[in-house]
Design a protein around this motif. Structure first.
Motif, PDB file in Angstrom:
ATOM      1  N   UNK A  48       0.674  -1.156  -0.054  1.00  0.00           N
ATOM      2  CA  UNK A  48      -0.059  -0.034  -0.040  1.00  0.00           C
ATOM      3  C   UNK A  48       0.806   1.361   0.058  1.00  0.00           C
ATOM      4  N   UNK A  49       1.986   1.074   0.466  1.00  0.00           N
ATOM      5  CA  UNK A  49       2.947   2.134   0.356  1.00  0.00           C
ATOM      6  C   UNK A  49       3.623   2.306  -1.363  1.00  0.00           C
ATOM      7  N   UNK A  50       3.316   1.477  -2.270  1.00  0.00           N
ATOM      8  CA  UNK A  50       3.735   1.445  -3.404  1.00  0.00           C
ATOM      9  C   UNK A  50       5.110   1.347  -3.551  1.00  0.00           C
TER      10      UNK A  50
ATOM     11  N   UNK B 210      -4.509  -6.447   0.334  1.00  0.00           N
ATOM     12  CA  UNK B 210      -5.219  -6.027  -0.698  1.00  0.00           C
ATOM     13  C   UNK B 210      -5.481  -4.540  -0.740  1.00  0.00           C
ATOM     14  N   UNK B 211      -5.088  -3.849  -2.000  1.00  0.00           N
ATOM     15  CA  UNK B 211      -5.333  -2.496  -2.124  1.00  0.00           C
ATOM     16  C   UNK B 211      -6.914  -2.354  -2.662  1.00  0.00           C
TER      17      UNK B 211
ATOM     18  N   UNK C 137      -7.807   1.060  -3.477  1.00  0.00           N
ATOM     19  CA  UNK C 137      -7.788   2.303  -3.961  1.00  0.00           C
ATOM     20  C   UNK C 137      -8.197   2.474  -5.324  1.00  0.00           C
ATOM     21  N   UNK C 138      -8.594   3.917  -5.459  1.00  0.00           N
ATOM     22  CA  UNK C 138      -9.106   3.900  -6.999  1.00  0.00           C
ATOM     23  C   UNK C 138     -10.380   4.478  -7.235  1.00  0.00           C
TER      24      UNK C 138
ATOM     25  N   UNK D 203     -11.662   6.009  -1.024  1.00  0.00           N
ATOM     26  CA  UNK D 203     -10.836   5.105  -0.033  1.00  0.00           C
ATOM     27  C   UNK D 203      -9.310   5.627  -0.160  1.00  0.00           C
ATOM     28  N   UNK D 204      -8.830   5.785   1.030  1.00  0.00           N
ATOM     29  CA  UNK D 204      -7.592   6.562   0.992  1.00  0.00           C
ATOM     30  C   UNK D 204      -6.346   5.654   1.437  1.00  0.00           C
ATOM     31  N   UNK D 205      -5.324   5.815   1.072  1.00  0.00           N
ATOM     32  CA  UNK D 205      -4.237   5.038   1.689  1.00  0.00           C
ATOM     33  C   UNK D 205      -3.703   4.876   3.005  1.00  0.00           C
TER      34      UNK D 205
ATOM     35  N   UNK E 202     -11.650   0.921   3.770  1.00  0.00           N
ATOM     36  CA  UNK E 202     -10.415   1.073   3.963  1.00  0.00           C
ATOM     37  C   UNK E 202      -9.690   1.065   2.658  1.00  0.00           C
TER      38      UNK E 202
ATOM     39  N   UNK F 247      -5.052  -9.312   3.688  1.00  0.00           N
ATOM     40  CA  UNK F 247      -5.842 -10.727   3.405  1.00  0.00           C
ATOM     41  C   UNK F 247      -4.960 -11.911   3.382  1.00  0.00           C
TER      42      UNK F 247
END
Lengths: 336, 336, 336, 336, 336, 336
Positions: C216-218, C241-242, C244-245, C249-251, C263, C268
């Motif tokens: 999630x921090x990429x 699992x991200x 985002x998009x 939903x934020x980081x 979230x 997961x």
């Protein structure tokens, strides 16, 4: 216990109901979402013919199947549609089509949808799935242009035609689950918002969540579940594969038939497409949806006798329950 | 019935043919795409030695295998290449290499490719897969620059060298399936267009569809099948994993060996990479390709004895047939 | 032979050690990464109580399990943290918490980490996994602002507190494997670089590679393995699992509990998230990592009794060895 | 003060030096990166002809231009290349080409590069930009395969040929700035790492940062500056536009000429392509690069007389300085 | 010399022609693409009224404008449409609408389109831009389903109705440029292929390239130019901004009015949207298109009096010519 | 008329107010968003010192500036924060910090915020912008874990502390515009939803829309405006550039200072970052926002004297009005 998994019989209506039951039972489905066409579930016979309901139930039981919902997309389509044309004649019962006069067809379709609620109640199920039709779908391209008043009139026409039907649903204790779909009054997120407003968010009108048309419109199927969480009355698992990105295949399908690889998207066997299924199932868990998970199987590139059992296996694996306790509990048990 | 699945023996030529047959048979392959190197299929012996062809067939049969195509990439490479150097000596039969004089090597390679067609016919297969070599590949970086006339001359050189070979193919009723690949006359989409034009789209010259080098060049392997649908003569399933995106790993591989994680891409066992296999198989169905599906297994990070049977299982699951009827039929059977 | 696969017991500490061993053994795990909380592995008893170590070993053996590493995240957290508050009291042994005076807690935590190394040596394992805590994590949002001197002081504080602990690790021949994680001194790539510099790259201090917070921090988990290849001392397989998009939903998770679909990301079951596992396992092969692969199982949306055996199956399939020879060998065997 | 902006004259060598100076001066360039071909800067004359250097300086001054670096890509190319062929004859001075014997060409090219350093020193500039050539570039496609020993030998050949040249650079106090580029010993990130290792990271050998070939190889030009920050000796601003993504245009250009829209990428006027210029300029600021910013203008689809002044305007706007103080200072001045 | 830039007057038909000319002239446009509605260009008067053509020319000249093409989208729309309804009445001349009988409207529209060709010839322009209408657009959602025969019949209907019109175009030496657009017979890439086939690729029928609807259908506007290069008869620059990606805004616009930020896409002033304009202009250069570049300005969120001159400035900057010589020439001029 | 554009003085508080006014006036700003620190606007003096308000007004007028809002981020920060530490002392007025006892600081901060409303009213502006602080921000990493009850308590603490302040805002007719920001009670979308719920959606509490922290959290700034359209009380234009994607730069910034290119994101001059400004301005138009557009200028890599006027020019160009009529009107004017 996990939710039951059913097979929607709409794409199998060329087979006798008994045969569909045999197949679904052998494959291990828990039940059926029965289509009100072919010989699967005939609304008029259900209401008028003694023993018809019992005969359906008996066939189901013999194959170890249950039923939680019935579907009447084809008749629902005609309630608001304009124009009414050959396409409707092709899919409507003759008694609804009648002489084909457009307004007459619409009214008979509305009556039949009310009857579908009554038949559902008689069968003992609390959900009818279907389409609404739409007087304004034809304006989707926005050319030749129409004013916003015409759009508003379309939502009003929908409410005017469906409210009396929904009154019957309320009377018999059944809910209508509209499938958000092109050609219908609600075909995407914001048109769903407008549609729910048009009927005053009345409880009789909810949604059949089917992500297949969301995928190619770039809607988020999991977010849709969350945002409309109090109106998710049924779940249909149909999958879509996007074939966009080469600059030639377009979002609108180019009038090409199903299965043509130049289409920008196509229906595929559940689990073979781009629906983020696990995210969606987890969101269904999060909102507490506990109704049936119905597989709407459609894939122009695969034999359905191969695909339908495969889809069941795919969905069964994702249809897991939430746990009871939060994991953090483990950290708190630390002792000295 | 679905298409047969074969194993390409090129990456197994360090093993005796008999041993490769034993392995492939045990794993359940339907047949082999036999490489014309190692002891797998020797073109000169096939044409001159009585009983050689029969001996190959006997071994295949003993292991329950068939053959639909043979491959001679290594000799084909030398037909147009310039320069001819140590690399060619390493991969060519001594009789083709001869004294190593470049033009002599090219001509002997051309003769051997014609002989490969003859041997294929004698073996009873109608497809020879291979490389063409290229006099202009070395100009790929475009520096030092060459004029467009030099490029055109390269395509002409290819046509001049291959047309006589293809004449022999026509004579014996065999087709050549060029594998689009860096180092060859056709290595991407537009160079394939130019290559087919260079030989006047003659039927003897078609393509071996292998998506592994399309992936890292950002070509669409499924679209490639559709656009060249009348020239897809054979299918090789080799997979590639991209490792691009960290700003350091590059498209050209940095001279790093296979298996090094800093390479921008690498070959991996079929199904472990970025080829959109199901889209491709569906497109093969759409164009009516009914030849063999051959697994070219190559993965510097996995034991081939583990990988090859896994790849078969992966491909078998995707190698499904199209259905006969369209699904819409179900809607039309609605009756009253 | 492939690397052993272990289960990290940290998320199972609400169960007795014996019960966790029974489950892991039945599921087929090769061993455990034992948490130093709950009754799983008690550091003080290990050092002071005769037969304690033997009793742990006996239970493991009875269930066919081995141990290569122990973990003490909870105590390690307190070594550098500032502030020390209720959260620490909730997770620390009472003897470490004591009267709760912050500096006293930190010093007792430091002593306990040194003892953990001693206990590990006594148990016969060479790796202790854990957290470091951090005096500067609270400045992550950079508002209210602090100067770069404050940041540098934080790394220095970390070095000052951990160097004496690491001296004990060196004395007893055990290595510390820090888990890169928000809340800790090293929580991403560049803070890991700074952390390793702060302790002069001493060998006693390495990393527990856990990709779950990298996703999630990429950050690129596979590249992380390569770049820190001489400091990968242990591997924890936790998946994320991200979500985002959708622009909402934020980081940073919005203070929402685990399992909430709003979230931006969530833990997961291993294999259900966005970690590029196969790339990572291949990179572990490339750097020659041959220690245990430990599954840290955490998923607020799935029953752990279902998830943990599934995760083992998933990891087992990817835990393959590299081959011995390069594939190109096959081409060189060509003979005439 | 901001860095000076120069025009690289390599793509203008068909014009007399005087004319290029006139144009660049009128457009407002601060100086030139002078190419050692055409009549722009002739190395042999510079070393042997009295007044030659002064004549160049005079022309520059007359047009208000300065010079910080000269370039000799064409001769450098021949130092390591294999094969040496017609392409080299086309771009080399006759005295370097001589009789065209490959090894002789290489040695004369090496001598000329040493002379270029001497000429640079005489001109008063401390940087020579250029290519290295490569004995192993031709193996980029990795087929026919070569062993890793061949690759290692290629880097060793580069070191063996260039170290004596670099000794001369050291003697005269000039640095060589290699332009990372396909066809050269270093053409991407990891080959740059290997190249710097091959010459032991000696200070005489650095890099000319030119992002144009990084873009289509998916390298991060800004990260490249940071990671090689002590070896960025010069900056060339050439831009590239990717035309990838339709599944047909490939990364390797399909042997198509510059300007053909089917190429997967093409050079375009600085600022019209996909280089993240501002990120790169900010990173140049961050590493403290204070040398010239040179515009290498090349665009097959635009008139250079239109493009070159436009590129200057584009670069000037991004060539801003860092501030002196940090913004947080503002918050600390709060008083009561 | 660069191509002329015109303003399409269709969105300005509420203003008198004279006023539009005044504005366009002041802003610096080179000419107009004149709409055949409002008082801009009246086909019937052009054919029947002496001096009408001259009066138009006089107004243009007075404002320094030229004309290369006229447009008649509104009448063309009615040629094939089904149904014909209120929307058509709103946009058609009364003499074409007549009594509103659908087939009569279609035939009168066809006659008027033939007249438009005649009027164009009289005006001295060789291109008429317009829509075709479509009998099958309404099946775009593919539900209720129709067979492929119905689709084929739609293309045949188009050919049957338009071939006689095109015969008139041929007679008078004018070409028809169809604007690919939803609601029309050709609305994307593959439907354009089918449309051109339906009229046998006759030269009288070409395309008006307008990328605005390509953007949201994910078509590649530059590739479209290349693939249909012999049928690009006119260019309309209308821009579209996608607002997709939040999972709620959909591709089909949700029946929301222009300017509503919840629409998945919207028209915006040329240069403010997602059309890759420079790539497209370079491709127009590559195919040798030398006709007018017409700005079709439409933006529900911006004042047109501000936007139209801004769009001209934007397009003017990109409307550059190709150079004459290839840059490589510079390298060949190297001399000793 | 378009909205006024102001400069936020917070990052200029090291300069005297007069000097900031001089700069902003010269650059062409319409007014200021005045910070309540430095000597820009002193709340206590405003309430107690005769003529203070007038003196501020006089300075503004002299430089042609107006004021629509004042900001007190620094004091607001302390209202809910826990812990209160050195960072707060650095930014608070001495009279608010007092003896530094945490609860005392919080209460004095709350009183000062109420006073800020009173001072705003006295100045004649209806909006105070600021931060809230947060008792639960420190739990953002979710380790060591806290229960959901702790989170809920944090929102309750915020409501308990701010409701009395907001009562004063109501009394004096001023609104508070909270800037959604890490470190604050609302730092992303869903925490904003929870925050508004915590204070019962009371009108006194709205939002200062500042997209800079939305960008790196992957929130959609334009969608944020739409979804909270009735609570957008002020607009701050601060820009952020993401430098994510190389697998090494992380979302959390790695404790690296502003301007370091290894940070995953950084503030940059308005218009140089990744905020989709035009989409946002169009959405502001769509919701009818007619307040000031304030530029919060912050860029550690650019001189503010260069950047601030550039930002004004950038914003001015996008700050266009909506048109009055819909474009479709043009089609309806068709006449015969």
């Amino acid at each position: 216990m996990a939710r039951p998994i059913t097979l929607f019989t709409g794409q199998w209506a060329d087979l006798p109901f008994e045969e569909v039951c045999r197949l679904a039972g052998e494959w291990g489905y828990d039940g059926l979402e029965i289509a009100c066409w072919g010989d699967h579930f005939e609304v008029d016979r259900a209401l008028t013919e003694d023993g018809y309901i019992e005969s359906r139930r008996e066939i189901l039981q013999r194959h170890g199947l249950e039923v939680w919902a019935i579907s009447n997309h084809l008749v629902g389509q005609a309630v608001c549609d304009d124009p009414i044309d050959q396409r409707h004649q092709d899919i409507l019962p003759a008694s609804v089509w009648g002489d084909g006069d457009a307004e007459g067809v619409r009214q008979r379709a509305a009556e039949r949808m009310a009857d579908t609620a009554r038949a559902a109640a008689k069968l003992g199920v609390d959900t009818v799935i279907g389409f609404t039709g739409s007087a304004i779908w034809k304006y989707v391209a926005m050319f030749p242009p129409v004013g916003d008043d015409v759009i508003r009139a379309g939502y009003a026409d929908f409410a005017r035609r469906w409210n009396p039907i929904l009154d019957v649903f309320d009377e018999v204790g059944v809910r209508f689950a509209h499938e958000v779909h092109p050609s219908e009054i609600a075909y995407d997120y914001w048109s769903t918002v407008a549609t729910l407003e048009a009927v005053g968010h009345r409880e009789a009108f909810g949604l059949n969540w089917d992500p297949s048309h969301m995928v190619w419109q770039d809607l988020d199927p999991a977010g849709f579940i969350w945002d409309f969480k109090d109106r998710i009355y049924h779940v249909d698992c149909k999958d879509t594969r996007k074939r966009i990105g080469n600059g030639r295949n377009g979002r609108l399908g180019s009038h090409l038939p199903w299965g043509d690889p130049r289409r920008g998207w196509d229906f595929v066997s559940t689990g073979h497409g781009d629906v983020p299924w696990e995210d969606c199932f987890r969101t269904l868990n999060a909102i507490g949806y506990d109704g049936p998970i119905s597989i709407e199987w459609e894939d122009a590139g695969m034999d359905r006798l191969v695909g339908a059992p495969g889809a069941l296996e795919f969905v069964r694996a994702l249809n897991f329950d939430k746990p009871d306790a939060a994991f953090d509990a483990a950290f708190s048990s630390s002792k000295d």
